[in-house]
Design a protein around this motif. Structure first.
Motif, PDB file in Angstrom:
ATOM      1  N   LYS A   8       1.158  -1.430  -0.126  1.00 40.38           N
ATOM      2  CA  LYS A   8       0.003  -0.253  -0.173  1.00 40.38           C
ATOM      3  C   LYS A   8       0.571   1.626   0.135  1.00 40.38           C
ATOM      4  N   GLU A   9       1.909   1.306   0.849  1.00 44.69           N
ATOM      5  CA  GLU A   9       2.704   2.314   0.535  1.00 44.69           C
ATOM      6  C   GLU A   9       3.695   2.252  -0.103  1.00 44.69           C
ATOM      7  N   GLN A  10       3.705   3.274  -1.522  1.00 36.44           N
ATOM      8  CA  GLN A  10       4.784   3.559  -2.539  1.00 36.44           C
ATOM      9  C   GLN A  10       5.564   4.657  -2.437  1.00 36.44           C
ATOM     10  N   THR A  87       6.179  -6.776  -2.080  1.00 36.99           N
ATOM     11  CA  THR A  87       6.112  -6.304  -0.830  1.00 36.99           C
ATOM     12  C   THR A  87       7.499  -5.977  -0.275  1.00 36.99           C
TER      13      THR A  87
END
Ligand code: FES
Length: 202
Positions: A8-10, A87
């Motif tokens: 999610k955190e890119q 991930t």
């Protein structure tokens, strides 16, 4: 299995470091004119190594631009092959082979050691965030089963005690010696070769 879920955190941007940019250009130049897109797998692997063992979407876009290749095609390659992590994994990424030859030679003991010393579940970071582990299919070193891969190195002929020692060394910042842990040279029989003795390097 490696996780094919996108993190999610890119990060917003990705660029190769100076050294990796040189390396990427060398790889691209190996291919004939017009076939530069064939470098996509090698470039994704380079990006993964640079980014602590996982590939952000920004790296796929960057590589797409570099190879004049649609982003979706780079994405398709990255999401297809299990060697790419999408991930975050540990800086030290333990891949334990649990396919049949390793399984019947005790791979479950290696998994147990990882659960006890790294994290209860696969694809989970250790308390200090340095390590993670995953079960994988055959890594092509069945003759030295059971074995595991840590980043670029293979550790073979293992048992629970040996893998625990390797994990301890890695936790201390040491680099354990890769290869057979029963003292074999490559995949030679134990206690030296008994056949083809007259052939050097057989
Ligand atoms: S089965 Fe483990 S390396 Fe092939």
């Amino acid at each position: 299995m490696s996780i094919k879920k996108i993190f999610k955190e890119q990060p917003e941007i990705f660029e190769f470091s100076k050294n990796n940019l040189n390396e990427a250009n060398k790889i691209i130049n190996i291919y004939p004119e017009g076939k530069q897109q064939s470098a996509v797998m090698a470039l994704l692997y380079l990006a993964q190594k640079q980014n602590n063992n996982w590939i952000p979407l920004a790296a796929m876009k960057y590589i797409g631009k570099m190879l004049i290749m649609p982003y979706i095609k780079v994405y398709e390659v990255a999401t297809f092959y299990t060697m790419y992590n999408l991930t975050p994994v540990g800086k030290y990424f333990f891949q334990i082979c649990t396919t049949t030859p390793c399984m019947i030679r005790g791979a479950q003991d290696l998994v147990k050691a990882c659960k006890e010393k790294i994290s209860e579940n696969e694809n989970e970071l250790s308390k200090d965030n340095a390590c993670s582990w995953v079960e994988v299919e055959c890594l092509g070193a069945c003759i030295n089963a059971p074995m595991m891969q840590v980043n670029d190195d293979y550790y073979e002929d293992l048992d629970k005690e040996k893998i625990e020692k390797i994990i301890n060394q890695i936790e201390k910042g040491e680099t354990p010696k890769p290869g057979s842990y029963r003292g074999r040279k490559n995949s030679e029989p134990e206690n030296n070769r008994k056949t083809l003795l007259n052939i050097k390097n057989a």
